[in-house]
Design a protein around this motif. Sequence first.
Motif, mmCIF file in Angstrom:
data_model
loop_
_atom_site.group_PDB
_atom_site.id
_atom_site.type_symbol
_atom_site.label_atom_id
_atom_site.label_comp_id
_atom_site.label_asym_id
_atom_site.label_seq_id
_atom_site.Cartn_x
_atom_site.Cartn_y
_atom_site.Cartn_z
ATOM 1 N N TRP A 1 -6.361 -6.834 12.796
ATOM 2 C CA TRP A 1 -6.385 -8.067 11.978
ATOM 3 C C TRP A 1 -5.682 -9.221 12.672
ATOM 4 O O TRP A 1 -6.212 -10.334 12.737
ATOM 5 N N ARG B 1 -5.234 -1.056 11.106
ATOM 6 C CA ARG B 1 -5.958 -2.243 10.612
ATOM 7 C C ARG B 1 -5.157 -3.516 10.906
ATOM 8 O O ARG B 1 -5.734 -4.545 11.235
ATOM 9 N N TYR B 2 -3.831 -3.425 10.769
ATOM 10 C CA TYR B 2 -2.974 -4.591 11.045
ATOM 11 C C TYR B 2 -3.149 -5.029 12.499
ATOM 12 O O TYR B 2 -3.308 -6.212 12.804
ATOM 13 N N ASN C 1 -0.644 -7.032 -5.007
ATOM 14 C CA ASN C 1 -0.913 -8.180 -4.139
ATOM 15 C C ASN C 1 0.028 -9.297 -4.567
ATOM 16 O O ASN C 1 -0.174 -9.935 -5.596
ATOM 17 N N PRO D 1 -4.734 -3.076 -3.012
ATOM 18 C CA PRO D 1 -3.338 -2.656 -2.812
ATOM 19 C C PRO D 1 -2.702 -2.248 -4.135
ATOM 20 O O PRO D 1 -3.229 -2.566 -5.204
ATOM 21 N N TRP E 1 -8.379 -7.390 3.864
ATOM 22 C CA TRP E 1 -7.537 -6.328 3.302
ATOM 23 C C TRP E 1 -8.001 -5.976 1.891
ATOM 24 O O TRP E 1 -8.113 -4.798 1.538
ATOM 25 N N VAL F 1 -3.125 1.621 7.745
ATOM 26 C CA VAL F 1 -2.745 0.213 7.573
ATOM 27 C C VAL F 1 -2.249 -0.355 8.909
ATOM 28 O O VAL F 1 -2.611 -1.476 9.297
ATOM 29 N N TYR G 1 0.855 -1.193 0.000
ATOM 30 C CA TYR G 1 0.000 0.000 0.000
ATOM 31 C C TYR G 1 0.896 1.251 0.000
ATOM 32 O O TYR G 1 2.037 1.202 0.491
ATOM 33 N N LEU H 1 -6.812 -13.329 4.322
ATOM 34 C CA LEU H 1 -6.277 -12.083 3.740
ATOM 35 C C LEU H 1 -7.397 -11.192 3.187
ATOM 36 O O LEU H 1 -7.200 -9.985 2.998
ATOM 37 N N VAL I 1 2.074 -5.333 4.077
ATOM 38 C CA VAL I 1 1.563 -6.337 5.011
ATOM 39 C C VAL I 1 2.092 -7.667 4.516
ATOM 40 O O VAL I 1 1.828 -8.061 3.382
ATOM 41 N N TRP J 1 -11.120 -4.080 1.881
ATOM 42 C CA TRP J 1 -10.955 -2.699 2.354
ATOM 43 C C TRP J 1 -10.489 -1.783 1.221
ATOM 44 O O TRP J 1 -11.094 -0.749 0.937
#
Length: 467
Positions: A235, A231-232, A297, A294, A288, A228, A220, A285, A270, A291
């Motif tokens: 997660w 969120r990490y 990926n 990226p 992500w 991020v 990202y 995964l 991530v 959301w």
Amino acid sequence: MTTSKQISRESLNALQARLQGAIIAPGDPGYDSARMAWNLSVQQFPAAVIMAADTADVAEAVRFARQAGLKVGVQATGHNVIRPADGSLLINTSQMAGVSVDAAARTARIEAGAQWGAVLAKTQAAGLAPLLGSSPGVGAVAYTLGGGLGWLARKYGLAADTARSFEVVTADGRTLHVSQNENADLFWGLRGGGGGFALVTAMEIDLFPVTTIFGGNLVYPAALAGEVLRRYREWIGSLPLEFTTSVALMNLPPLPMVPEFLRGKSVIMVRGCHCGAPEEGQALLQPWLDWQAPVANLFHPMPFSDVAQVSNDPHDPVPGHTTGAWLRDLSDSVLDTLVEYGVSNNGSSPLVSTEVRHVAGAMASGDRNAAAFPGRDQSFLLGAVGMAPTPELHARVVAFSNTFKRALQPHISGLYVNFVEGQEAREAAADSYPPETLQRLAALKAQYDPDHLLDYSYQFITGHDVA
Ligand SMILES: Cc1cc2nc3c(=O)[nH]c(=O)nc-3n(C[C@H](O)[C@H](O)[C@H](O)COP(=O)(O)OP(=O)(O)OC[C@H]3O[C@@H](n4cnc5c(N)ncnc54)[C@H](O)[C@@H]3O)c2cc1C
């Protein structure tokens, strides 16, 4: 620069006659490459380098050093030079690189100079995996002596816990077998206390049945770093132990070794390695991807033999500085500090990588009395790396890293010895261990190396009072 101690050519010739491997002394062709470490920022000027071919060479070299009044250094790759081997006899183990696998017993015997990549190749051919770390170029033995946390850490734990036995040469030149049943005190110390007590010539480790993983990176833009990271934090709370992950702020240099779409860019990645069914990893995964798409990926199912793709660490020697610490939490304040120091705005940060690994899991259930490793209850491991091609840049990276760590200090719960090097490792490694472990490690040193001949370890072990 000259060495502080010169040894006569006659005595080196006499030693050479007793060795299988070569001796390379100052003035010999090859001295300048033999004294180098993988980390090109390290400059060291040993009195001589012994390219040891086997355990007998190591024992002979140690006895020679004692008689000649030299200290002993040891290097497999030079990924983590704690004390440069200036004026010492440097035993280079890179040619002792044998690896043999017992598929039925699920074990491997690994010589002192073997790199993880070679171990991985041999073990994967038998459908088995060692607990290697992010880089296949790192030496398997020293990694394990410091603890050893890699991409299978949450499920299978610490590499040090997989060590079944060590073969060592002691400071008085004896060879010993070290295990839970023989020289058990040394076995305890070598599992997490580093190698300062005896020179390890080989180890036997347990292996695990891992052949396929779902791993990679979501990339990202750095502009999203704060979000991020938050969120990490959420997660990882719901991930099973099969998923070992990290989050990395990267300021990628504009170099050909970097994929073109990332060259010169600051991003947040991530990262992860899921060692269960690939479709389960994919499903984990998905939040992500739901959301925000990226920039890239890079997750995909892959053979475990390709696990180095996840971190994509540099393989060839580079000049750099590494630091790290255990973080006790990922509070907003920690995350904001990571963004402040880890994202480079117009060159504000000299760090290439600021990574937090989520390591809570299997290491917590290892036997606490069986190993000196002190970090079983830690959850988050910070590692920060800067490139340092000149002494001035090296000084800048060190100063910046120190300021960064001071800003994080209230949230630092100790050091992980594999993630500190040089002066910091020498002087601050004691911060890694509780007082009773420090005392026990110091007692081990007094027992096995009372004259401090083996000089390559942390200050609290070597007894040095000079930086
Ligand atoms: C790019 C990179 C990636 C890494 N990734 C991880 C990771 O994922 N997880 C992790 O836990 N760590 C990781 N590390 C840290 C790594 O485990 C340590 O740096 C380790 O000490 C390197 O061992 P080496 O043999 O390659 O280096 P060396 O510099 O050769 O050795 C490291 C230290 O161990 C001593 N030593 C070497 N051989 C012996 C021996 N035979 N007996 C006794 N002492 C010995 C040396 O004197 C030196 O002090 C990484 C480091 C780098 C640079």
